[in-house]
Design a protein around this motif. Structure first.
Motif, PDB file in Angstrom:
ATOM      1  N   VAL A 119       2.832   3.768   4.036  1.00  0.00           N
ATOM      2  CA  VAL A 119       1.674   4.472   3.487  1.00  0.00           C
ATOM      3  C   VAL A 119       1.865   5.966   3.728  1.00  0.00           C
ATOM      4  O   VAL A 119       2.072   6.404   4.853  1.00  0.00           O
ATOM      5  CB  VAL A 119       0.373   3.982   4.144  1.00  0.00           C
ATOM      6  N   GLN A 120       1.796   6.752   2.662  1.00  0.00           N
ATOM      7  CA  GLN A 120       1.997   8.196   2.778  1.00  0.00           C
ATOM      8  C   GLN A 120       0.809   8.995   2.260  1.00  0.00           C
ATOM      9  O   GLN A 120       0.867  10.222   2.193  1.00  0.00           O
ATOM     10  CB  GLN A 120       3.262   8.609   2.010  1.00  0.00           C
ATOM     11  N   GLY A 121      -0.252   8.320   1.878  1.00  0.00           N
ATOM     12  CA  GLY A 121      -1.407   9.033   1.348  1.00  0.00           C
ATOM     13  C   GLY A 121      -2.599   8.110   1.232  1.00  0.00           C
ATOM     14  O   GLY A 121      -2.656   7.037   1.844  1.00  0.00           O
ATOM     15  N   SER A 122      -3.538   8.511   0.418  1.00  0.00           N
ATOM     16  CA  SER A 122      -4.802   7.790   0.296  1.00  0.00           C
ATOM     17  C   SER A 122      -4.661   6.575  -0.623  1.00  0.00           C
ATOM     18  O   SER A 122      -3.625   6.352  -1.252  1.00  0.00           O
ATOM     19  CB  SER A 122      -5.873   8.730  -0.258  1.00  0.00           C
ATOM     20  N   VAL A 123      -5.732   5.798  -0.706  1.00  0.00           N
ATOM     21  CA  VAL A 123      -5.782   4.641  -1.604  1.00  0.00           C
ATOM     22  C   VAL A 123      -5.922   5.148  -3.039  1.00  0.00           C
ATOM     23  O   VAL A 123      -6.840   5.908  -3.350  1.00  0.00           O
ATOM     24  CB  VAL A 123      -6.962   3.717  -1.244  1.00  0.00           C
ATOM     25  N   LEU A 124      -5.003   4.732  -3.919  1.00  0.00           N
ATOM     26  CA  LEU A 124      -5.079   5.127  -5.325  1.00  0.00           C
ATOM     27  C   LEU A 124      -5.997   4.196  -6.108  1.00  0.00           C
ATOM     28  O   LEU A 124      -6.689   4.623  -7.019  1.00  0.00           O
ATOM     29  CB  LEU A 124      -3.684   5.137  -5.945  1.00  0.00           C
ATOM     30  N   PHE A 125      -5.994   2.923  -5.768  1.00  0.00           N
ATOM     31  CA  PHE A 125      -6.904   1.959  -6.376  1.00  0.00           C
ATOM     32  C   PHE A 125      -6.838   0.681  -5.549  1.00  0.00           C
ATOM     33  O   PHE A 125      -5.971   0.527  -4.682  1.00  0.00           O
ATOM     34  CB  PHE A 125      -6.544   1.673  -7.845  1.00  0.00           C
ATOM     35  N   SER A 126      -7.764  -0.234  -5.805  1.00  0.00           N
ATOM     36  CA  SER A 126      -7.732  -1.558  -5.191  1.00  0.00           C
ATOM     37  C   SER A 126      -7.749  -2.594  -6.297  1.00  0.00           C
ATOM     38  O   SER A 126      -8.447  -2.424  -7.307  1.00  0.00           O
ATOM     39  CB  SER A 126      -8.927  -1.761  -4.255  1.00  0.00           C
ATOM     40  N   ALA A 127      -6.987  -3.667  -6.111  1.00  0.00           N
ATOM     41  CA  ALA A 127      -6.871  -4.678  -7.155  1.00  0.00           C
ATOM     42  C   ALA A 127      -6.495  -6.013  -6.517  1.00  0.00           C
ATOM     43  O   ALA A 127      -6.002  -6.058  -5.387  1.00  0.00           O
ATOM     44  CB  ALA A 127      -5.820  -4.262  -8.185  1.00  0.00           C
ATOM     45  N   PRO A 128      -6.702  -7.122  -7.246  1.00  0.00           N
ATOM     46  CA  PRO A 128      -6.384  -8.443  -6.686  1.00  0.00           C
ATOM     47  C   PRO A 128      -4.871  -8.673  -6.615  1.00  0.00           C
ATOM     48  O   PRO A 128      -4.180  -8.623  -7.636  1.00  0.00           O
ATOM     49  CB  PRO A 128      -7.037  -9.413  -7.681  1.00  0.00           C
ATOM     50  N   ILE A 129      -4.366  -8.937  -5.416  1.00  0.00           N
ATOM     51  CA  ILE A 129      -2.943  -9.198  -5.203  1.00  0.00           C
ATOM     52  C   ILE A 129      -2.818 -10.368  -4.228  1.00  0.00           C
ATOM     53  O   ILE A 129      -3.394 -10.317  -3.135  1.00  0.00           O
ATOM     54  CB  ILE A 129      -2.216  -7.965  -4.630  1.00  0.00           C
ATOM     55  N   PRO A 130      -2.087 -11.420  -4.586  1.00  0.00           N
ATOM     56  CA  PRO A 130      -1.908 -12.533  -3.641  1.00  0.00           C
ATOM     57  C   PRO A 130      -1.294 -12.050  -2.333  1.00  0.00           C
ATOM     58  O   PRO A 130      -0.368 -11.235  -2.328  1.00  0.00           O
ATOM     59  CB  PRO A 130      -0.959 -13.476  -4.389  1.00  0.00           C
ATOM     60  N   THR A 131      -1.795 -12.566  -1.231  1.00  0.00           N
ATOM     61  CA  THR A 131      -1.366 -12.104   0.086  1.00  0.00           C
ATOM     62  C   THR A 131       0.122 -12.321   0.315  1.00  0.00           C
ATOM     63  O   THR A 131       0.789 -11.509   0.959  1.00  0.00           O
ATOM     64  CB  THR A 131      -2.171 -12.835   1.180  1.00  0.00           C
ATOM     65  N   ASP A 132       0.678 -13.413  -0.226  1.00  0.00           N
ATOM     66  CA  ASP A 132       2.072 -13.742   0.059  1.00  0.00           C
ATOM     67  C   ASP A 132       3.058 -13.171  -0.955  1.00  0.00           C
ATOM     68  O   ASP A 132       4.257 -13.448  -0.873  1.00  0.00           O
ATOM     69  CB  ASP A 132       2.250 -15.261   0.138  1.00  0.00           C
ATOM     70  N   PHE A 133       2.589 -12.371  -1.902  1.00  0.00           N
ATOM     71  CA  PHE A 133       3.495 -11.826  -2.917  1.00  0.00           C
ATOM     72  C   PHE A 133       4.182 -10.583  -2.367  1.00  0.00           C
ATOM     73  O   PHE A 133       3.531  -9.632  -1.947  1.00  0.00           O
ATOM     74  CB  PHE A 133       2.732 -11.490  -4.193  1.00  0.00           C
ATOM     75  N   VAL A 134       5.510 -10.603  -2.385  1.00  0.00           N
ATOM     76  CA  VAL A 134       6.320  -9.519  -1.825  1.00  0.00           C
ATOM     77  C   VAL A 134       7.108  -8.845  -2.942  1.00  0.00           C
ATOM     78  O   VAL A 134       7.739  -9.512  -3.765  1.00  0.00           O
ATOM     79  CB  VAL A 134       7.288 -10.049  -0.746  1.00  0.00           C
TER      80      VAL A 134
END
Length: 707
Positions: A119-134
């Protein structure tokens, strides 16, 4: 007017072609019909499409088949030499019910290996992402390349909005998700032109080869995207053409193609005269690809940076097209060798590609309005248009609005000027923002059309909320703020025993101030150009002479009054020596008067009247502070100023003592042979730097001898 004309012309064409014969996906001939772009069944009788696997409207550039009147210009794509075939992997996360996940800024991009994970800065957006997806970051272990482009599309929880950006990473399950930039201007149910392919700004999901399409029995029923060597791209006309909206930064330096039609955004296709069945293709997936190139074509979306061909493929929580391809066909899609059947097939396909040259926005408007009668480049479509999308999910999500207040900030949350309030609203539910309602100080609600300017000293309350076209109302926001634009007013009263030409020592000074809005914060004063003191109670001025008193008030909002000046003559009377201050600095002494550690400063006052004097001090040009105990001085060259005042009104002399502190060692910058074995008469050189006290000299050791 342009759109209206296109609709009228296309309406006539739709009547002309209704009931005409079109060629189906496998060369069969079927009777086409004209339908509206509603959710009714499509001309080919297919059920409605699932937008998660086949997105965007029927008339999207990604879903339109090529028309019979398309004009083809040979592209003369140079044969790839670095690999047989590659892929530009698009990250697709279309799981609207997954946990809401913040996506943070990371600027490593393609420059840092390893990289993209932090992480190098602020949150750009939030969205649904499966926890185990890499999604791996930069590095040699990434199966998609050391620094993949990873244009990304993430579907919002509303099932409509697409967050698109590049390059995306989530280096461990449940870890932080990062991206360099993003946009959210496209809807899964819209036309889907734009996206996050940096070389063209074309869609991150439109044109991507999806799971099951390049598999046994599969078919690609949409236009594709290409990632190609820039040696093929013409650098005139801005280096791009519609539907691209940009070219690579600095493109003139590396777009070296000679065919004006071949630019970023060009649609490459196998001409209609090409007999796909007689191209001597050796592999079945190449035949699937060739049919798609002829029926739909592929848009140039990005630059490969090396001599390869590349198509865009899906990597998602559902799987990876590259893995699927290997498992299904027994050989890799990403083929390093040039001497394999698959690589030879790619040379055959790419060597025969042409540009559909009569394809621009105006032509698309005509084709779009034909409702299935026309294809890309005009004329009857080679295959029927895509089926309609299924019913669009209703918008049940209220819009979101935010406020931005601007003005001259004061202290304690006050503004010392009128305030401008700007409201920005967005709607992720899909229907769009209809209106934003605003009011202030309990007034009447009105529609927001431009920033609101609010003036008048005192407390204010600004309220607002947005409404979308579906009728969803946002919860009312209430923003309190305070304005104070008027300076305080201070006055002085001098009391004492009258004497010849003034007051007999001492004179008693009382300062008072008033403020109409935020209230008085402080009164500051100084005597005879000495230190500024914060007024707390009447004070004495002693000692014969004409004493110059300066004072001003500051209110709670930070408004400062203009400095007042009066002269108070004092004569005769009693007196004693002024107070004195002993200065002591505690630290590790270095050379030439420097300290080589942090320094603690203590000030010890004394007065002949037996009281403990007060001390005002400051560091450099900082604010004057009432001394209450030792203080630490940071690294650098500083000037400590101080003055004492006793209870009888006598002021000590103003003192200023320099203090030089440097506790950071200098650095030697290696130039040649430092630490190396050198021969006789070799020259060894170096340079050094020091950021504070400067370099005094160097010490050198040869073969372990003393410095």
């Amino acid at each position: 007017m342009l759109v209206l004309v296109a609709v009228l012309v296309a309406g006539s064409l739709a009547v002309l072609f209704a009931g005409s014969t079109v060629v189906g996906p496998q060369g069969d001939r079927s009777t086409g019909s004209v339908t509206s772009r509603s959710s009714s069944p499509a001309p080919n009788g297919d059920p409605p499409r699932d937008p998660l696997t086949w997105p965007f409207t029927r008339d999207s550039i990604w879903n339109l088949p090529i028309g019979a009147d398309a004009v083809y210009v040979p592209a003369h794509i140079q044969q790839a030499t670095a690999a047989g075939m590659t892929a530009d992997v698009d990250v697709l996360i279309l799981t609207p019910s997954a946990p809401d996940t913040p996506v943070y800024y990371n600027g490593d991009a393609w420059d840092k290996v390893p990289g993209r994970c932090d992480v190098q800065g602020s949150v750009l957006f939030s969205a649904p992402i499966p926890t185990d997806f890499v999604v791996p970051g930069n590095g040699g272990g990434n199966p998609h390349g050391t620094t993949p482009n990873y244009a990304t599309a993430i579907l919002a929880a509303n099932g409509h909005t697409l967050y698109q950006g590049q390059p995306f990473a989530r280096c461990s399950a449940g870890g932080n998700a990062t991206i360099m930039w993003s946009q959210s201007s496209e809807d899964l149910y819209g036309t889907g032109f734009s996206g996050a392919h940096g070389g063209s700004m074309l869609s991150s999901i439109g044109g991507t080869i999806r799971l099951g399409e390049l598999a046994p029995g599969g078919a690609i029923r949409h236009a594709m995207k290409l990632n190609m060597d820039s040696v093929n791209f013409y650098n005139g006309s801005g280096g791009y053409r519609w539907p691209a909206t940009t070219a690579d930064s600095g493109y003139k330096g590396f777009y070296n193609g000679s065919i004006p039609a071949v630019r970023m955004g060009s649609l490459l296709a196998l001409p209609k005269a090409t007999d796909v069945d007689n191209m001597s293709l050796e592999t079945e997936p190449a035949k699937i690809l060739a049919r798609a190139f002829q029926d739909y074509g592929a848009y140039i979306a990005d630059t490969a940076g090396w001599s390869v061909y590349g198509i865009d493929t899906e990597y998602s929580p559902s799987g990876d097209v590259l893995v699927e391809f290997q498992n299904d066909w027994g050989f890799p899609l990403w083929e390093d060798s040039k001497d394999t059947p698959w690589a030879r097939d790619m040379d055959r396909i790419f060597g025969n590609l042409s540009v559909v040259d009569n394809w621009d926005l105006t032509t698309w408007l005509t084709v779009s309005a034909s409702n299935g009668a026309l294809g890309t480049g005009l004329g009857r479509p080679r295959v029927p248009w895509a089926p309609d999308l299924g019913p669009i999910p209703p918008d049940i999500t209220p819009p979101v609005s935010i406020d931005t207040l601007s003005g001259s900030p004061g202290l304690e949350g006050w503004y010392v000027s009128p305030v401008k309030v700007k409201v920005t609203a967005s709607d992720i539910g899909g229907s769009g923002v209809n209106v934003t309602h605003v009011r202030w100080d309990g007034g009447t609600w009105e529609d927001y059309t431009a920033p609101i300017h609010i003036s008048g000293d005192g407390s204010h309350t600004f309220e607002y909320y947005a409404t979308d076209f579906a009728g969803n109302n946002e919860t009312i926001h209430s923003v309190p703020f305070m304005i104070d634009t008027v300076r305080p007013v201070s006055t002085v009263r001098v009391d004492g025993t009258p004497g010849p030409g003034g007051y007999l020592s001492p004179a008693i000074v009382t300062l008072t101030a008033t403020d109409a809005t935020s209230g008085v914060g402080s009164i500051r004063y100084r005597i005879d150009d000495g230190a500024f003191w914060t007024y707390s109670a009447p004070f004495r001025i002693a000692g014969a002479g004409n004493h110059r008193l300066e004072y001003f008030a500051t209110d709670q909002a930070g408004n400062e009054e203009v400095l007042h000046t009066i002269v108070i003559p004092v004569s005769g009377g009693w007196g004693h020596p002024p107070p004195i201050v002993l200065f002591h600095a505690s630290g590790t002494p270095g050379e030439n008067g420097w300290y080589i550690s942090t320094v603690d400063v203590s000030l010890t006052p004394s007065s002949s009247n037996g009281s403990t004097p007060s001390i005002a001090y400051r560091v450099d040009d900082g604010p004057w502070v009432l001394y209450s105990g030792s203080f630490q001085v940071p690294q650098g060259r500083h000037l400590i100023s101080f003055q004492a005042s006793d209870s009888d009104g006598f002021l000590g002399s103003m003192q200023s003592i320099p203090l030089d502190i440097d506790f950071t060692p200098p650095k030697v910058v290696k130039a040649t042979a430092i630490g190396d074995v050198v021969g006789p008469d070799a020259t060894v050189s170096w340079t050094g730097t020091d950021q504070v006290s400067g370099l005094a000299g160097y010490q050198v050791s040869v073969d372990g001898r003393p410095y």
